[in-house]
Design an enzyme around this catalytic site. Sequence first.
Site, mmCIF file in Angstrom:
data_model
loop_
_atom_site.group_PDB
_atom_site.id
_atom_site.type_symbol
_atom_site.label_atom_id
_atom_site.label_comp_id
_atom_site.label_asym_id
_atom_site.label_seq_id
_atom_site.Cartn_x
_atom_site.Cartn_y
_atom_site.Cartn_z
ATOM 1 N N ASN A 47 -0.667 3.419 1.734
ATOM 2 C CA ASN A 47 -1.925 2.748 1.399
ATOM 3 C C ASN A 47 -3.027 3.188 2.357
ATOM 4 O OD1 ASN A 47 -0.332 1.211 3.256
ATOM 5 N ND2 ASN A 47 -1.564 -0.618 2.881
ATOM 6 N N GLU A 53 -6.807 1.979 3.219
ATOM 7 C CA GLU A 53 -7.819 0.933 3.013
ATOM 8 C C GLU A 53 -9.209 1.461 3.356
ATOM 9 O OE1 GLU A 53 -6.372 -2.581 5.072
ATOM 10 O OE2 GLU A 53 -4.808 -2.851 3.523
ATOM 11 N N CYS A 111 -3.585 2.111 -3.098
ATOM 12 C CA CYS A 111 -2.205 1.709 -2.784
ATOM 13 C C CYS A 111 -1.327 2.933 -2.550
ATOM 14 C CB CYS A 111 -1.605 0.918 -3.941
ATOM 15 S SG CYS A 111 -2.367 -0.684 -4.209
ATOM 16 N N GLU A 153 1.471 3.718 -3.931
ATOM 17 C CA GLU A 153 2.013 4.300 -5.162
ATOM 18 C C GLU A 153 1.005 5.236 -5.812
ATOM 19 O OE1 GLU A 153 1.853 1.155 -4.247
ATOM 20 O OE2 GLU A 153 3.618 0.015 -4.844
ATOM 21 N N CYS A 212 1.638 -3.265 -7.508
ATOM 22 C CA CYS A 212 0.585 -4.113 -8.081
ATOM 23 C C CYS A 212 0.331 -3.685 -9.527
ATOM 24 C CB CYS A 212 -0.686 -4.026 -7.245
ATOM 25 S SG CYS A 212 -1.654 -2.531 -7.539
ATOM 26 N N CYS A 241 -1.193 -0.168 -10.084
ATOM 27 C CA CYS A 241 -0.232 0.925 -9.873
ATOM 28 C C CYS A 241 0.778 0.990 -11.012
ATOM 29 C CB CYS A 241 0.463 0.758 -8.529
ATOM 30 S SG CYS A 241 -0.652 1.076 -7.142
HETATM 31 N N1 THU Z 1 -0.480 -2.313 -1.468
HETATM 32 C C1 THU Z 1 0.142 -1.153 -1.795
HETATM 33 O O1 THU Z 1 -0.035 -0.112 -1.158
HETATM 34 N N2 THU Z 1 0.975 -1.170 -2.859
HETATM 35 C C2 THU Z 1 1.236 -2.260 -3.626
HETATM 36 O O2 THU Z 1 1.932 -2.155 -4.620
HETATM 37 C C3 THU Z 1 0.696 -3.560 -3.252
HETATM 38 C C4 THU Z 1 -0.345 -3.538 -2.207
HETATM 39 C C5 THU Z 1 -1.371 -2.309 -0.314
HETATM 40 C C6 THU Z 1 -2.824 -2.371 -0.655
HETATM 41 C C7 THU Z 1 -3.406 -2.981 0.585
HETATM 42 O O3 THU Z 1 -3.707 -1.942 1.507
HETATM 43 C C8 THU Z 1 -2.305 -3.830 1.155
HETATM 44 O O4 THU Z 1 -1.123 -3.441 0.496
HETATM 45 C C9 THU Z 1 -2.507 -5.317 0.966
HETATM 46 O O5 THU Z 1 -2.811 -5.603 -0.356
#
Ligand code: THU
Length: 142
Positions: free
Chosen positions: A54, A56, A65, A67, A98, A101
Amino acid sequence: MSASSPVPQFSKDEIEDWLRVAHAAAQLAYSPYSNVRVGAALVGADGQVYSGCNVENASYGLTICAERSAITRAIVSGERRFRAIAIATDRPHALFPCGACRQVLAEFAPDLPVFTQGRASEIARSTLAELLPKAFLPKDLR
Ligand code: THU
């Protein structure tokens, strides 16, 4: 999953290998806002593994994310067919992808097997077909 598309069987060793890649990718997460680290290892048809984490952003909604970071890497490498995805996080419990994704992965692999593990959790498993039932797919535009 329907009888016509059985869940492929994978060995414990290969699933653990993919999860190791995912855990290593999670260590590279850029997540100063949530402090949640997520890594993904997306496995191509011939076994090539594409990792992602991930990423941000100060403009929070632009977060990518793990994925989607992995699938973007795979597509730009010329890969379009996938065997499985392994997802790892530093949270104690396993997390599943999520909604965004799930949709992006389903574009290429609507039945994709999903293996996921938290920092010290058991391996949880599912499939995209189970996680995103009745998905809107490319066939719906034909
Ligand atoms: N996140 C992911 O990388 N993958 C997911 O399937 C769920 C959430 C990350 C996004 C964000 O940086 C952090 O988790 C909190 O939401």
